[in-house]
Design a protein around this motif. Sequence first.
Motif, PDB file in Angstrom:
ATOM      1  N   GLU A 177       4.661  -6.169  -8.772  1.00  0.00           N
ATOM      2  CA  GLU A 177       5.854  -6.575  -8.047  1.00  0.00           C
ATOM      3  C   GLU A 177       6.877  -5.439  -8.011  1.00  0.00           C
ATOM      4  OE1 GLU A 177       4.360  -8.369 -10.327  1.00  0.00           O
ATOM      5  OE2 GLU A 177       3.617 -10.061  -9.113  1.00  0.00           O
ATOM      6  N   GLU A 178       7.039  -4.742  -9.122  1.00  0.00           N
ATOM      7  CA  GLU A 178       8.006  -3.645  -9.203  1.00  0.00           C
ATOM      8  C   GLU A 178       7.621  -2.484  -8.296  1.00  0.00           C
ATOM      9  OE1 GLU A 178       9.751  -3.951 -13.749  1.00  0.00           O
ATOM     10  OE2 GLU A 178       7.811  -2.979 -13.421  1.00  0.00           O
ATOM     11  N   LYS A 179       6.327  -2.301  -8.074  1.00  0.00           N
ATOM     12  CA  LYS A 179       5.870  -1.201  -7.222  1.00  0.00           C
ATOM     13  C   LYS A 179       6.304  -1.364  -5.771  1.00  0.00           C
ATOM     14  CE  LYS A 179       1.750  -0.343 -10.035  1.00  0.00           C
ATOM     15  NZ  LYS A 179       0.270  -0.452 -10.104  1.00  0.00           N
ATOM     16  N   PHE A 180       6.637  -2.597  -5.372  1.00  0.00           N
ATOM     17  CA  PHE A 180       7.002  -2.845  -3.980  1.00  0.00           C
ATOM     18  C   PHE A 180       8.438  -3.346  -3.838  1.00  0.00           C
ATOM     19  CE2 PHE A 180       2.422  -3.118  -4.253  1.00  0.00           C
ATOM     20  CZ  PHE A 180       2.035  -2.279  -3.216  1.00  0.00           C
ATOM     21  N   ALA A 181       9.247  -3.137  -4.873  1.00  0.00           N
ATOM     22  CA  ALA A 181      10.658  -3.518  -4.796  1.00  0.00           C
ATOM     23  C   ALA A 181      11.349  -2.694  -3.717  1.00  0.00           C
ATOM     24  CB  ALA A 181      11.333  -3.294  -6.148  1.00  0.00           C
ATOM     25  N   GLY A 182      12.060  -3.369  -2.844  1.00  0.00           N
ATOM     26  CA  GLY A 182      12.759  -2.674  -1.758  1.00  0.00           C
ATOM     27  C   GLY A 182      12.078  -2.815  -0.425  1.00  0.00           C
ATOM     28  N   PHE A 183      10.758  -3.065  -0.440  1.00  0.00           N
ATOM     29  CA  PHE A 183      10.054  -3.311   0.816  1.00  0.00           C
ATOM     30  C   PHE A 183      10.357  -4.736   1.244  1.00  0.00           C
ATOM     31  CE2 PHE A 183       7.445  -0.042  -1.232  1.00  0.00           C
ATOM     32  CZ  PHE A 183       7.347   0.879  -0.209  1.00  0.00           C
ATOM     33  N   ASP A 184      10.802  -4.895   2.474  1.00  0.00           N
ATOM     34  CA  ASP A 184      11.152  -6.229   2.954  1.00  0.00           C
ATOM     35  C   ASP A 184      10.684  -6.382   4.381  1.00  0.00           C
ATOM     36  OD1 ASP A 184      12.159  -8.677   3.560  1.00  0.00           O
ATOM     37  OD2 ASP A 184      14.268  -8.114   3.405  1.00  0.00           O
ATOM     38  N   PHE A 185       9.596  -7.152   4.565  1.00  0.00           N
ATOM     39  CA  PHE A 185       9.062  -7.374   5.895  1.00  0.00           C
ATOM     40  C   PHE A 185       9.386  -8.783   6.392  1.00  0.00           C
ATOM     41  CE2 PHE A 185       6.374  -4.261   3.777  1.00  0.00           C
ATOM     42  CZ  PHE A 185       6.438  -3.212   4.679  1.00  0.00           C
ATOM     43  N   SER A 186      10.264  -9.464   5.658  1.00  0.00           N
ATOM     44  CA  SER A 186      10.601 -10.838   6.049  1.00  0.00           C
ATOM     45  C   SER A 186      11.473 -10.881   7.288  1.00  0.00           C
ATOM     46  CB  SER A 186      11.301 -11.549   4.892  1.00  0.00           C
ATOM     47  OG  SER A 186      12.523 -10.914   4.581  1.00  0.00           O
ATOM     48  N   GLN A 187      12.195  -9.788   7.541  1.00  0.00           N
ATOM     49  CA  GLN A 187      13.028  -9.707   8.740  1.00  0.00           C
ATOM     50  C   GLN A 187      12.642  -8.467   9.520  1.00  0.00           C
ATOM     51  OE1 GLN A 187      17.198 -10.059   7.974  1.00  0.00           O
ATOM     52  NE2 GLN A 187      16.949 -11.770   6.577  1.00  0.00           N
ATOM     53  N   ASN A 188      12.615  -8.585  10.797  1.00  0.00           N
ATOM     54  CA  ASN A 188      12.223  -7.482  11.646  1.00  0.00           C
ATOM     55  C   ASN A 188      13.436  -6.623  11.977  1.00  0.00           C
ATOM     56  OD1 ASN A 188      11.237  -5.736  13.536  1.00  0.00           O
ATOM     57  ND2 ASN A 188      10.598  -7.284  14.999  1.00  0.00           N
ATOM     58  N   PRO A 189      13.509  -5.364  11.497  1.00  0.00           N
ATOM     59  CA  PRO A 189      14.668  -4.530  11.776  1.00  0.00           C
ATOM     60  C   PRO A 189      14.736  -4.085  13.224  1.00  0.00           C
ATOM     61  CG  PRO A 189      12.986  -3.270  10.666  1.00  0.00           C
ATOM     62  CD  PRO A 189      12.510  -4.693  10.668  1.00  0.00           C
TER      63      PRO A 189
END
Length: 252
Positions: free
Chosen positions: A117-129
């Motif tokens: 989980e810590e390896k992917f902290a900051g990645f957020d694909f829940s919202q489309n930029p």
Amino acid sequence: MKLKVKEVADMVGISVRTLHHYDEIGLLIPSETTESGYRLYSDDDLEKLQQILFFRELDFPLKRIKTILENPSFDRHEALQMHRKMLLEKRKRLDQMIETIDKTIQFTKGEIEMTNEEKFAGFDFSQNPYEAEARERWGDEAIDKTKAHMAAMSEDERKAVERQFDAIYRKIACLRDGAPDAKEAQAAIQEWYDFLNQYSGHHFSLETFKCIGQMYVDDERFTKNIDQYGEGLAEFMRDAMAVFAERNKKSE
């Protein structure tokens, strides 16, 4: 005092060619042109240019920016408040990703332990930029349906959808070194197609699905976002989605 194109370009840090392009598409037309052909930018023109560059920093496409600025209801102060809020959110996400990079460097040196989980902290694909880009490509109706569909979900339901999204992408990423028409790859792409149609609140035709795959490669912003799951994933998905669309056209 009005400024010439070169003076504006040097002051702002953009190219003369960019300013010429903005003029050609009607996004930023200088308020005055001299008899000798020099374009002159007023203070109002510079304020508009500032707005344009704020929107570009947030990845809005030029056509969308032009539509926004030409809207009679456009409020510069309101827009600045929105820019500030979005940039703060972007900074927060980047700070988190930088922290993840620093921890990963320590992890690779054996100095600390990291959970998955810590390896992917900051990645957020829940919202489309790139929502503005999506609106321009497919129209407001499809995007509004997606947003309404997601908004109707509970927090637990949304998190479950995000986990499913993540799992599908990881599965496809693990297959990207194989053939896009392989049985396993096509099964994973079927999951992606079903996921889009189930949770977007909008049915995507096979042809649209194929076009979406092409966009993953044509737009470097999408490529960069998708390839975070694995280098070359965007191209692999493009090819696999095209195969899927062609194979299933008869049954659509």
